[in-house]
Write a protein that holds these residues in place. Sequence first.
Motif, PDB file in Angstrom:
ATOM      1  N   ALA A 104       0.829  -1.208   0.000  1.00  0.00           N
ATOM      2  CA  ALA A 104       0.000   0.000   0.000  1.00  0.00           C
ATOM      3  C   ALA A 104       0.864   1.260   0.000  1.00  0.00           C
ATOM      4  O   ALA A 104       0.535   2.250  -0.670  1.00  0.00           O
ATOM      5  CB  ALA A 104      -0.927  -0.003   1.210  1.00  0.00           C
ATOM      6  N   ASN A 105       1.967   1.239   0.736  1.00  0.00           N
ATOM      7  CA  ASN A 105       2.878   2.392   0.741  1.00  0.00           C
ATOM      8  C   ASN A 105       3.474   2.625  -0.637  1.00  0.00           C
ATOM      9  O   ASN A 105       3.605   3.774  -1.088  1.00  0.00           O
ATOM     10  CB  ASN A 105       3.993   2.171   1.767  1.00  0.00           C
ATOM     11  CG  ASN A 105       3.501   2.321   3.197  1.00  0.00           C
ATOM     12  OD1 ASN A 105       2.507   2.992   3.454  1.00  0.00           O
ATOM     13  ND2 ASN A 105       4.182   1.688   4.127  1.00  0.00           N
ATOM     14  N   THR A 106       3.841   1.550  -1.314  1.00  0.00           N
ATOM     15  CA  THR A 106       4.402   1.681  -2.665  1.00  0.00           C
ATOM     16  C   THR A 106       3.366   2.246  -3.627  1.00  0.00           C
ATOM     17  O   THR A 106       3.671   3.116  -4.453  1.00  0.00           O
ATOM     18  CB  THR A 106       4.893   0.312  -3.176  1.00  0.00           C
ATOM     19  OG1 THR A 106       5.849  -0.221  -2.259  1.00  0.00           O
ATOM     20  CG2 THR A 106       5.541   0.458  -4.550  1.00  0.00           C
ATOM     21  N   LEU A 107       2.135   1.758  -3.529  1.00  0.00           N
ATOM     22  CA  LEU A 107       1.066   2.281  -4.382  1.00  0.00           C
ATOM     23  C   LEU A 107       0.855   3.774  -4.139  1.00  0.00           C
ATOM     24  O   LEU A 107       0.641   4.545  -5.076  1.00  0.00           O
ATOM     25  CB  LEU A 107      -0.241   1.528  -4.118  1.00  0.00           C
ATOM     26  CG  LEU A 107      -0.328   0.101  -4.665  1.00  0.00           C
ATOM     27  CD1 LEU A 107      -1.603  -0.564  -4.188  1.00  0.00           C
ATOM     28  CD2 LEU A 107      -0.283   0.103  -6.189  1.00  0.00           C
ATOM     29  N   GLY A 108       0.904   4.177  -2.873  1.00  0.00           N
ATOM     30  CA  GLY A 108       0.735   5.588  -2.556  1.00  0.00           C
ATOM     31  C   GLY A 108       1.827   6.445  -3.158  1.00  0.00           C
ATOM     32  O   GLY A 108       1.575   7.560  -3.641  1.00  0.00           O
ATOM     33  N   SER A 109       3.066   5.932  -3.143  1.00  0.00           N
ATOM     34  CA  SER A 109       4.183   6.706  -3.708  1.00  0.00           C
ATOM     35  C   SER A 109       4.108   6.802  -5.227  1.00  0.00           C
ATOM     36  O   SER A 109       4.685   7.705  -5.826  1.00  0.00           O
ATOM     37  CB  SER A 109       5.513   6.069  -3.289  1.00  0.00           C
ATOM     38  OG  SER A 109       5.674   4.788  -3.890  1.00  0.00           O
ATOM     39  N   LYS A 110       3.399   5.874  -5.877  1.00  0.00           N
ATOM     40  CA  LYS A 110       3.272   5.873  -7.331  1.00  0.00           C
ATOM     41  C   LYS A 110       1.968   6.506  -7.825  1.00  0.00           C
ATOM     42  O   LYS A 110       1.709   6.538  -9.027  1.00  0.00           O
ATOM     43  CB  LYS A 110       3.360   4.432  -7.857  1.00  0.00           C
ATOM     44  CG  LYS A 110       4.738   3.807  -7.714  1.00  0.00           C
ATOM     45  CD  LYS A 110       4.779   2.428  -8.345  1.00  0.00           C
ATOM     46  CE  LYS A 110       6.186   1.824  -8.286  1.00  0.00           C
ATOM     47  NZ  LYS A 110       6.241   0.509  -8.959  1.00  0.00           N
ATOM     48  N   ALA A 111       1.136   6.964  -6.886  1.00  0.00           N
ATOM     49  CA  ALA A 111      -0.144   7.564  -7.280  1.00  0.00           C
ATOM     50  C   ALA A 111       0.098   8.824  -8.098  1.00  0.00           C
ATOM     51  O   ALA A 111       0.951   9.650  -7.755  1.00  0.00           O
ATOM     52  CB  ALA A 111      -0.974   7.873  -6.041  1.00  0.00           C
ATOM     53  N   ILE A 112      -0.662   8.997  -9.196  1.00  0.00           N
ATOM     54  CA  ILE A 112      -0.432  10.130 -10.099  1.00  0.00           C
ATOM     55  C   ILE A 112      -1.671  10.987 -10.293  1.00  0.00           C
ATOM     56  O   ILE A 112      -1.624  11.978 -11.035  1.00  0.00           O
ATOM     57  CB  ILE A 112       0.078   9.633 -11.476  1.00  0.00           C
ATOM     58  CG1 ILE A 112      -0.882   8.584 -12.034  1.00  0.00           C
ATOM     59  CG2 ILE A 112       1.488   9.104 -11.372  1.00  0.00           C
ATOM     60  CD1 ILE A 112      -0.501   8.077 -13.403  1.00  0.00           C
ATOM     61  N   ASP A 113      -2.778  10.658  -9.670  1.00  0.00           N
ATOM     62  CA  ASP A 113      -3.938  11.543  -9.676  1.00  0.00           C
ATOM     63  C   ASP A 113      -4.788  11.253  -8.451  1.00  0.00           C
ATOM     64  O   ASP A 113      -4.470  10.359  -7.651  1.00  0.00           O
ATOM     65  CB  ASP A 113      -4.726  11.420 -10.985  1.00  0.00           C
ATOM     66  CG  ASP A 113      -5.615  10.184 -11.026  1.00  0.00           C
ATOM     67  OD1 ASP A 113      -5.411   9.264 -10.192  1.00  0.00           O
ATOM     68  OD2 ASP A 113      -6.497  10.122 -11.894  1.00  0.00           O
ATOM     69  N   SER A 114      -5.864  12.011  -8.291  1.00  0.00           N
ATOM     70  CA  SER A 114      -6.667  11.905  -7.072  1.00  0.00           C
ATOM     71  C   SER A 114      -7.314  10.538  -6.923  1.00  0.00           C
ATOM     72  O   SER A 114      -7.481  10.034  -5.807  1.00  0.00           O
ATOM     73  CB  SER A 114      -7.743  12.994  -7.068  1.00  0.00           C
ATOM     74  OG  SER A 114      -8.590  12.859  -8.199  1.00  0.00           O
ATOM     75  N   ARG A 115      -7.670   9.893  -8.045  1.00  0.00           N
ATOM     76  CA  ARG A 115      -8.345   8.599  -7.962  1.00  0.00           C
ATOM     77  C   ARG A 115      -7.396   7.508  -7.470  1.00  0.00           C
ATOM     78  O   ARG A 115      -7.757   6.707  -6.598  1.00  0.00           O
ATOM     79  CB  ARG A 115      -8.924   8.228  -9.328  1.00  0.00           C
ATOM     80  CG  ARG A 115     -10.104   9.090  -9.746  1.00  0.00           C
ATOM     81  CD  ARG A 115     -10.531   8.803 -11.161  1.00  0.00           C
ATOM     82  NE  ARG A 115      -9.465   9.147 -12.118  1.00  0.00           N
ATOM     83  CZ  ARG A 115      -9.534   8.912 -13.425  1.00  0.00           C
ATOM     84  NH1 ARG A 115     -10.610   8.323 -13.933  1.00  0.00           N
ATOM     85  NH2 ARG A 115      -8.540   9.264 -14.217  1.00  0.00           N
ATOM     86  N   SER A 116      -6.194   7.473  -8.006  1.00  0.00           N
ATOM     87  CA  SER A 116      -5.237   6.465  -7.545  1.00  0.00           C
ATOM     88  C   SER A 116      -4.779   6.752  -6.124  1.00  0.00           C
ATOM     89  O   SER A 116      -4.537   5.833  -5.328  1.00  0.00           O
ATOM     90  CB  SER A 116      -4.035   6.394  -8.492  1.00  0.00           C
ATOM     91  OG  SER A 116      -3.410   7.657  -8.607  1.00  0.00           O
ATOM     92  N   THR A 117      -4.694   8.057  -5.785  1.00  0.00           N
ATOM     93  CA  THR A 117      -4.338   8.412  -4.404  1.00  0.00           C
ATOM     94  C   THR A 117      -5.416   7.949  -3.434  1.00  0.00           C
ATOM     95  O   THR A 117      -5.118   7.389  -2.380  1.00  0.00           O
ATOM     96  CB  THR A 117      -4.144   9.933  -4.272  1.00  0.00           C
ATOM     97  OG1 THR A 117      -3.076  10.345  -5.122  1.00  0.00           O
ATOM     98  CG2 THR A 117      -3.815  10.305  -2.833  1.00  0.00           C
ATOM     99  N   GLN A 118      -6.682   8.166  -3.808  1.00  0.00           N
ATOM    100  CA  GLN A 118      -7.791   7.752  -2.945  1.00  0.00           C
ATOM    101  C   GLN A 118      -7.826   6.239  -2.785  1.00  0.00           C
ATOM    102  O   GLN A 118      -8.095   5.726  -1.696  1.00  0.00           O
ATOM    103  CB  GLN A 118      -9.118   8.246  -3.523  1.00  0.00           C
ATOM    104  CG  GLN A 118     -10.320   7.965  -2.639  1.00  0.00           C
ATOM    105  CD  GLN A 118     -10.189   8.599  -1.270  1.00  0.00           C
ATOM    106  OE1 GLN A 118      -9.894   9.791  -1.168  1.00  0.00           O
ATOM    107  NE2 GLN A 118     -10.393   7.819  -0.214  1.00  0.00           N
ATOM    108  N   ALA A 119      -7.548   5.517  -3.877  1.00  0.00           N
ATOM    109  CA  ALA A 119      -7.532   4.057  -3.796  1.00  0.00           C
ATOM    110  C   ALA A 119      -6.446   3.586  -2.832  1.00  0.00           C
ATOM    111  O   ALA A 119      -6.661   2.653  -2.049  1.00  0.00           O
ATOM    112  CB  ALA A 119      -7.319   3.456  -5.177  1.00  0.00           C
TER     113      ALA A 119
END
Length: 288
Positions: free
Chosen positions: A254-269
């Motif tokens: 989950a931490n890795t996904l957060g660091s790779k988030a590139i917009d609000s939708r992926s950040t929210q996920a």
Amino acid sequence: MVYSMTAFARCEQPTDQGTVVWEIRSVNHRYLEASLRLPDMFRELEGPLRERVRKHLARGKVECTLRFHPAAEQAESINLNQPLLQELINASQQISQQLDNPAAINPLELLAWPGVLNSSEADQTGLMKIAGTAFDQALDELKTQRGREGNELAKLLEERLDGISQCVATLRELMPELLGTHRQKLVDRFREAQLELDNTRVEQELVLLAQKIDVAEELDRLDTHVNETRRVLGSRQAMGRRLDFLMQEFNREANTLGSKAIDSRSTQAAVDLKVFIEQMREQVQNIE
């Protein structure tokens, strides 16, 4: 089956000599730690009872307390340790003389004093057997209660696992769209800078971008962790430590996904994932 480490059980067994009362409490603990509080006349039971606890429970801090309330009407038929009893009475009277408002001596408390009752060997053996049987009943009740609470914890974990799987599926569907959106943003930036578009350079930038935001590996691992968690929940062995390890692995992805988030939708996920994982981690701390 999932067992919680938190439970309470009580068993009361009346006898001709008095009433045997067991209370067993268990709370979270990294390992199994059993403590027994027994009246002196029951001390010989401590070893066998500890072994029973180790046989039935794998983890938790377990406190077992035995109380024995002698039957007052049986006092005359029981062999009393008269010298010790007289010493207790004398000591109580001496203390009472030094107090302004002394309380009356309670005969039941005197009878409960270690060594006052000298039961026959047959009576003592029978009482020990009754105490052991009552302990088994209390331990069974404790384990049953831990099982009931464990089933509820398993349901909560399954709900969170469903939530994680939904987040993973949403992110998988979003990734092609996110990559396309960022491709267009890159082209627009070149045009705004009035630079001549080099298709090769654009493709290179897109490849680098795709590598940077690619989360396929993390999503695959999350799916694997979900499946493994469900497998562990369905096993018949103590699972708390294994689940705790899996929560750490969930959190890493989950931490890795957060660091790779590139917009609000992926950040929210990614945020939703961390919420589900933290909720599971809190519940896992209660599992045996």
